[in-house]
Design a protein around this motif. Sequence first.
Motif, PDB file in Angstrom:
ATOM      1  N   UNK A 585      -5.758  -3.068  15.871  1.00 21.83           N
ATOM      2  CA  UNK A 585      -5.606  -2.273  14.656  1.00 21.83           C
ATOM      3  C   UNK A 585      -5.293  -0.821  15.009  1.00 21.83           C
ATOM      4  N   UNK A 586      -4.442  -0.208  14.212  1.00 26.21           N
ATOM      5  CA  UNK A 586      -4.170   1.211  14.358  1.00 26.21           C
ATOM      6  C   UNK A 586      -5.243   2.008  13.618  1.00 26.21           C
ATOM      7  N   UNK A 587      -5.449   3.282  13.984  1.00 23.43           N
ATOM      8  CA  UNK A 587      -6.497   4.076  13.329  1.00 23.43           C
ATOM      9  C   UNK A 587      -6.316   4.138  11.814  1.00 23.43           C
ATOM     10  N   UNK A 588      -7.434   4.051  11.115  1.00 25.80           N
ATOM     11  CA  UNK A 588      -7.454   4.118   9.658  1.00 25.80           C
ATOM     12  C   UNK A 588      -7.454   5.580   9.234  1.00 25.80           C
ATOM     13  N   UNK A 589      -6.749   5.865   8.141  1.00 23.31           N
ATOM     14  CA  UNK A 589      -6.724   7.252   7.654  1.00 23.31           C
ATOM     15  C   UNK A 589      -7.842   7.440   6.633  1.00 23.31           C
ATOM     16  N   UNK A 590      -7.522   7.234   5.356  1.00 23.35           N
ATOM     17  CA  UNK A 590      -8.555   7.283   4.325  1.00 23.35           C
ATOM     18  C   UNK A 590      -8.328   6.135   3.347  1.00 23.35           C
ATOM     19  N   UNK A 591      -9.384   5.745   2.688  1.00 25.18           N
ATOM     20  CA  UNK A 591      -9.307   4.681   1.690  1.00 25.18           C
ATOM     21  C   UNK A 591      -8.354   5.061   0.556  1.00 25.18           C
ATOM     22  N   UNK A 592      -8.457   6.328   0.115  1.00 21.61           N
ATOM     23  CA  UNK A 592      -7.618   6.794  -0.996  1.00 21.61           C
ATOM     24  C   UNK A 592      -6.139   6.729  -0.634  1.00 21.61           C
ATOM     25  N   UNK A 593      -5.799   7.179   0.575  1.00 24.41           N
ATOM     26  CA  UNK A 593      -4.408   7.157   1.020  1.00 24.41           C
ATOM     27  C   UNK A 593      -3.902   5.722   1.147  1.00 24.41           C
ATOM     28  N   UNK A 594      -4.751   4.841   1.681  1.00 23.56           N
ATOM     29  CA  UNK A 594      -4.363   3.437   1.846  1.00 23.56           C
ATOM     30  C   UNK A 594      -4.027   2.808   0.498  1.00 23.56           C
ATOM     31  N   UNK A 595      -4.877   3.050  -0.503  1.00 21.59           N
ATOM     32  CA  UNK A 595      -4.686   2.444  -1.826  1.00 21.59           C
ATOM     33  C   UNK A 595      -3.457   3.018  -2.521  1.00 21.59           C
ATOM     34  N   UNK A 596      -3.294   4.318  -2.447  1.00 26.98           N
ATOM     35  CA  UNK A 596      -2.198   4.981  -3.163  1.00 26.98           C
ATOM     36  C   UNK A 596      -0.847   4.699  -2.524  1.00 26.98           C
ATOM     37  N   UNK A 597      -0.803   4.761  -1.181  1.00 25.58           N
ATOM     38  CA  UNK A 597       0.473   4.652  -0.472  1.00 25.58           C
ATOM     39  C   UNK A 597       0.705   3.265   0.141  1.00 25.58           C
ATOM     40  N   UNK A 598      -0.207   2.342  -0.089  1.00 25.53           N
ATOM     41  CA  UNK A 598      -0.108   0.992   0.482  1.00 25.53           C
ATOM     42  C   UNK A 598       0.021   1.047   2.003  1.00 25.53           C
ATOM     43  N   UNK A 599      -0.733   1.946   2.621  1.00 30.38           N
ATOM     44  CA  UNK A 599      -0.656   2.112   4.080  1.00 30.38           C
ATOM     45  C   UNK A 599      -1.745   1.279   4.739  1.00 30.38           C
ATOM     46  N   UNK A 600      -1.340   0.162   5.279  1.00 31.74           N
ATOM     47  CA  UNK A 600      -2.269  -0.764   5.923  1.00 31.74           C
ATOM     48  C   UNK A 600      -2.572  -0.285   7.332  1.00 31.74           C
ATOM     49  N   UNK A 601      -3.687  -0.798   7.903  1.00 35.24           N
ATOM     50  CA  UNK A 601      -3.894  -0.648   9.336  1.00 35.24           C
ATOM     51  C   UNK A 601      -2.932  -1.636   9.984  1.00 35.24           C
ATOM     52  N   UNK A 602      -1.899  -1.134  10.613  1.00 40.56           N
ATOM     53  CA  UNK A 602      -0.894  -2.024  11.195  1.00 40.56           C
ATOM     54  C   UNK A 602      -1.569  -2.883  12.258  1.00 40.56           C
ATOM     55  N   UNK A 603      -1.476  -4.176  12.113  1.00 39.48           N
ATOM     56  CA  UNK A 603      -2.163  -5.096  13.015  1.00 39.48           C
ATOM     57  C   UNK A 603      -1.152  -5.884  13.833  1.00 39.48           C
ATOM     58  N   UNK A 604      -1.432  -6.027  15.099  1.00 36.98           N
ATOM     59  CA  UNK A 604      -0.621  -6.892  15.956  1.00 36.98           C
ATOM     60  C   UNK A 604      -1.540  -7.955  16.536  1.00 36.98           C
TER      61      UNK A 604
END
Length: 640
Positions: A585-604
């Motif tokens: 998993x890539x580092x998580x930013x914030x919950x608010x940013x994830x929800x608003x911008x659909x920015x997932x923890x990029x997983x490989x």
Amino acid sequence: MTQELTKKLLQEKFPTREAITTEIINLQAILNLPKSTEAFMSDIHGEFAAFDHVLRNASGNIKIKIEDLFNGRLTSKNQQELAFLVYYPSQRLKIIKKNFAQAEDLRQWYLDTFAQLLELLKYCSTKYTRSKVRKALAPEFVYITEELLYGDFASTDKQNYYAQITTDIINLKSADQFIIALCHTIQRLVVDHLHVVGDIYDRGPHPDKIMDRLMKHHSVDLQWGNHDILWLGAAAGSPLCVANLLRICARYNNLAIVEDAYGINLRHLSLLAEKYYQDNPGFAPKLNPQEPKPSNAELSQINKIHQAIAIIQFKLEGQAIDRRPEFKMQDRKILEKLDKHQQKITLNGQSYPIVHGCFQTVDYQHPYQLLPQEQTVITQLTQAFVHSDKLRRHMDFFMQKGSMYLVYNNNLLVHGCVPVDEQGNFEGLTINHHLYCGKELFDLLEDNLRSSYADSHQSTDLATDLLWYLWTGPVSPLFGKRAMTTFERYFIADTATHFEKPNSYYQLRHQSQFITKVLHEFGITDKTGHLINGHTPVKKGHSPIMADGKMLVIDGGFAEAYHQTTGIGGYTLLYNSYGLQLVTHQPFTTREQAIKQLSDIVSTKRVVEQEVARKTVAETDIGKQLKQQIQQLEELLATE
């Protein structure tokens, strides 16, 4: 349970021949279902937002199932929107509904979304019995969901029936609640069981929220980590654990966990610190750049508290070492090695100047004796930890679901290490003339931990002292080093004195033969077994897969403090019917940013092992239990 009692209980539950045969048929069928998915996490260290996100996205598994199901039917953007609706249904609904000016457009979105979520739910539930899926459904929507999930939509006779159900859901203003319920059921079914391999607590700000979340989880087990032990020890009445815990919280500006989350008053400790200590650059708290910076007055108060509790810790540790010669930690009695003026210290025959000294409460003649005010403060604090209702609830859950190690589906889960010498021989602790090592050492330590926790009135008995030993002892399976050089790191500039020699386990665990030996010690003889570790962050450029795939280290650095070391935001491990998959998993930013911008923890994903044939329930620990139940039912049937 005796054989006679078992037979009697079975007869009461299955009173007729037909009931027995029906249950045998049911259990035999379950054995042939694909093995459900287990997820493994470790070293969360209070990072609730990242932890919660990984739970919601099932280590990236939900997104993969959406891609498998809807590729060619939904664009990548629409797939991402559907994924985040499943992760955060309440929050995403509020955002989505603002985009519809016309009620009819929103109505169509509801109908489309119902269809997509029901299709996804059906896809995620294929490896479960209908009974188990029913238990995962929201009670208020069980009937409706089952009708829509298992309905025959090709039948002309029932098309109007199904259409009326979905129309009424919208007309009765239950659409949002229905969507939320479907999303939560999908989250629950994608990962059937969760393992947390230690260290929920430490640097991050919200371990209490993680515990609250885990207490609501449908199926979880916990292995205790070294930082968790401090909180268990504090709740069990160990002043040593309380002092270490508070020192670490002060060091990382996390005292709010103690005061705000668990309601423990630090006023008396603050008054003691204010009386005896001044600002000291060696005790300035480490700040998280993403958090608001405390005021200068707050920083000064934390600095002084940090010093006060550190000195109390060093004094208490000296007392414990004298009390427990069997711990063989005499070399860690350090206060007595200060010179008379407290300006120098002699370690291993070498003299070092003291930097950032704060020994004004240390008596040269009696260095480990607490001042009366120090004794009062640490006694009061220990009692406050013991009597914190919220902490007790969390630690009760830890005791109920936790253990020093776990053997589960041929995997051995251990947070730290299995102590060994350089030749790979098991090392141990001698208590009452008996040497405990290997599995026996783990069992001894767990038995004493449970004993201490059950009687929090004792503070200097062996069981409670062993809690502190688990944190810092030379053959502690949770610490995994020869000595904890806390004193040296505070007061000696020469970094050579800061080195903490790791147990030989950490070198030997790269060898397949050694891991096989460890697995055998814990009763795993199947060649498909693995040892799963946390505790030591996997550094950049190093592989978490060792010993020909038998050893898996899943501490990838959830905590912000470790991101520089690991270069990632954490590992999780998935074990399903197709095999083992390590997820990065890539580092998580914030919950608010994830929800608003659909920015997932990029997983490989990296496949550790691929099963030749899909693993079934019959090949799991649950399968063994079901086979035993079938045998008992067949024996009962034979007597009918």
